[in-house]
Scaffold this active site. Structure first.
Site, PDB file in Angstrom:
ATOM      1  N   TYR A 134       0.852  -1.200   0.000  1.00  7.87           N
ATOM      2  CA  TYR A 134       0.000   0.000   0.000  1.00  7.87           C
ATOM      3  C   TYR A 134       0.879   1.238   0.000  1.00  7.87           C
ATOM      4  CZ  TYR A 134      -5.027  -0.371   0.121  1.00  7.87           C
ATOM      5  OH  TYR A 134      -6.326  -0.490  -0.255  1.00  7.87           O
ATOM      6  N   GLU A 183      -0.527   4.833  -0.424  1.00 10.59           N
ATOM      7  CA  GLU A 183      -1.325   6.055  -0.626  1.00 10.59           C
ATOM      8  C   GLU A 183      -0.452   7.285  -0.419  1.00 10.59           C
ATOM      9  OE1 GLU A 183      -4.803   5.952   1.830  1.00 10.59           O
ATOM     10  OE2 GLU A 183      -5.742   4.400   0.603  1.00 10.59           O
ATOM     11  N   ASP A 203      -5.702  13.652 -25.477  1.00 11.97           N
ATOM     12  CA  ASP A 203      -5.759  12.252 -25.057  1.00 11.97           C
ATOM     13  C   ASP A 203      -5.043  11.451 -26.144  1.00 11.97           C
ATOM     14  OD1 ASP A 203      -6.391   9.614 -24.617  1.00 11.97           O
ATOM     15  OD2 ASP A 203      -8.470   9.991 -24.055  1.00 11.97           O
ATOM     16  N   THR A 217      -3.143   6.321 -22.036  1.00 11.19           N
ATOM     17  CA  THR A 217      -3.081   4.979 -21.468  1.00 11.19           C
ATOM     18  C   THR A 217      -1.740   4.404 -21.905  1.00 11.19           C
ATOM     19  OG1 THR A 217      -4.267   4.072 -23.377  1.00 11.19           O
ATOM     20  CG2 THR A 217      -5.569   4.574 -21.421  1.00 11.19           C
ATOM     21  N   LYS A 273      -1.686   0.556 -25.271  1.00 12.55           N
ATOM     22  CA  LYS A 273      -2.046   0.429 -26.693  1.00 12.55           C
ATOM     23  C   LYS A 273      -0.745   0.436 -27.502  1.00 12.55           C
ATOM     24  CE  LYS A 273      -6.637   2.303 -25.911  1.00 12.55           C
ATOM     25  NZ  LYS A 273      -6.733   2.968 -24.614  1.00 12.55           N
ATOM     26  N   ARG A 297      -1.852  -2.303 -18.551  1.00 10.14           N
ATOM     27  CA  ARG A 297      -3.043  -1.458 -18.542  1.00 10.14           C
ATOM     28  C   ARG A 297      -2.905  -0.438 -17.417  1.00 10.14           C
ATOM     29  NH1 ARG A 297      -6.563  -4.272 -21.826  1.00 10.14           N
ATOM     30  NH2 ARG A 297      -8.022  -2.588 -21.481  1.00 10.14           N
TER      31      ARG A 297
HETATM   32  N1  DSN Z   1     -11.735   0.952 -25.513  1.00  7.98           N
HETATM   33  C1  DSN Z   1     -10.544   1.538 -26.071  1.00  7.98           C
HETATM   34  C2  DSN Z   1     -10.470   1.343 -27.533  1.00  7.98           C
HETATM   35  O1  DSN Z   1     -10.745   0.256 -27.940  1.00  7.98           O
HETATM   36  O2  DSN Z   1     -10.135   2.243 -28.275  1.00  7.98           O
HETATM   37  C3  DSN Z   1     -10.374   2.931 -25.679  1.00  7.98           C
HETATM   38  O3  DSN Z   1     -10.404   3.032 -24.293  1.00  7.98           O
END
Ligand code: DSN
Length: 405
Positions: free
Chosen positions: A46, A48, A196, A222, A225, A231
């Protein structure tokens, strides 16, 4: 692992992943190093708070890990720590966007984002997302003819609506975004500019897509990708916004950060800084362009006529097949895509007019131009009614030649 039920299911999923052609634009395959960090003892801790200011003892090593992840994030995108702050604690992209709005947009104020049906994301203020319930989304779209962003129209909407924040970014748009134009639009109406870059962060790191950093106030990504990490999500913010964003992430919206996830992000960020990763991102875009080009040649309409990125949309309904049916037909043949709306779609999101196709995952497995041409043939034959069982055999044979990392 002693849990035989879960062990068996994980093995089955690994076999499934190995045996299919994965064209889901938001997925990828992480390295062993990324997985090792995720499955490490760090999950026990933990922490925090932030480095040097935690609410629990025993965080001296965790502090080092989080600081290292922050430093690597800044370095990867060429940012100085005097101009930019980086928060590596968000659990994923939607919570990260929620934290940004919580910090900087008064409740009920306007957020301007790309319409979901035109390639935006739920968390850019769409009505079914909490971001569309607590704030009011002002959507913008693409030009009907070119299917590309129309910056004059975006400016016109911004001047009319005076949003507090403008979001540039996409989940299903295949072209380069002109961040300089977005900066000018944001300045013209006094809005904060959030980029984003979840989908194209890896391409920015690999220098095959323009960097939003010279123009944005906040950049969120994120990490799973094109960036090929676990993730998670990262928020970069200019110094004047940093404290509010840090407080919105913790204690505003999250509790203890997932330290194993942060370490795993750090591993991915170091991998993304290598020449091999740069070559990888170049190949991702080349593969997407070849695949889109081949499908066009086989008379499948590619939205906007092509791609500058890792993804593109195919208007399958132009050939009489809805996106739902198309994705189901392809799945039977072992080709995994997602159904997707296309700009100005006349059908419903549950059965839209198209499919979304992306090449980041297959490129990680080592597929190149030759394989893209073969895959375009598989897609064409499947959608034109060839036996899925026959295609499945060929898909399996091809996929097995390119093992997962
Ligand atoms: N769900 C994702 C996508 O497939 O583009 C984006 O968060």
């Amino acid at each position: 692992m002693k849990d035989s039920a879960i062990k068996k299911l994980i093995a089955a999923e690994e076999k499934r992943q190995t045996g299919v052609i994965n064209l889901i634009a938001s997925e990828n395959y992480v390295s062993r190093g990324v997985r090792e960090a995720l499955g490490s003892v760090l999950t026990n801790k933990y922490a925090e708070g932030y480095p040097g200011a935690r609410y629990y003892g025993g965080n001296e090593i965790v502090d080092e890990i989080e600081r290292l992840a922050q430093a690597r994030a800044l370095k990867l995108f060429g940012l100085s720590d005097s101009a930019w702050d980086v928060n590596v604690q968000p659990y994923s992209g939607t919570p990260a966007n929620f934290a940004i709005y919580t910090a900087l947009v008064p409740l009920g104020a306007k957020i301007m984002g790309l319409d979901l049906s035109m390639g935006g994301h739920l968390s850019h203020g769409y009505k079914v997302s909490a971001t569309g319930k607590f704030w009011k989304q002002v959507p913008y779209g693409v030009d009907k003819k070119t299917e590309r962003l129309d910056y004059n129209e975006i400016l016109r909407i911004a001047k009319r609506e005076k949003p507090k924040m403008i979001v540039a970014g996409f989940t299903a748009y295949s072209r380069i975004i002109d961040f300089k134009k977005f900066r000018k639009i944001a300045d013209a109406v006094g809005a904060i500019l959030l980029v984003d870059m979840s989908h194209f962060a890896g391409l920015v790191a690999g220098r095959v897509y323009p960097s939003p950093f010279p123009y944005a106030d906040i950049v969120m990504t994120t990490t799973h990708k094109t960036l090929r990490g676990p993730r998670a999500a990262i928020i970069f913010s200019r110094e004047k916004y940093a404290r509010a964003i840090d407080r919105a992430v913790f204690p505003g919206l999250q509790g203890g950060p997932h330290v194993n996830q942060i370490a795993s992000v750090a591993v991915a960020l170091a991998e993304a800084a290598t020449p091999a990763f740069r070559a990888y991102t170049k190949q991702i875009v080349k593969n997407a362009q070849i695949l889109a080009g081949e499908l066009s040649r086989l008379n499948w309409r590619v939205v906007s006529g092509g791609t500058d990125t890792h993804l593109f949309l195919v208007d399958t309904f132009a050939n009489g097949i809805g996106g739902k049916r198309a994705s189901e037909m392809l799945e039977k043949a072992g080709i995994i895509v997602n159904k997707n709306t296309i700009p100005f779609d006349t059908r419903s999101p549950v059965d839209p007019s198209g499919i979304r196709v992306g090449t980041a995952a297959l490129t990680t497995r080592g597929m190149r131009e030759r394989e893209m041409k073969i895959i375009a043939g598989f897609i064409n034959e499947t959608l034109r009614g060839a036996s899925p069982i026959k295609i499945r055999k060929n898909v399996l044979a091809l996929a097995r030649k390119f093992p997962l990392p």
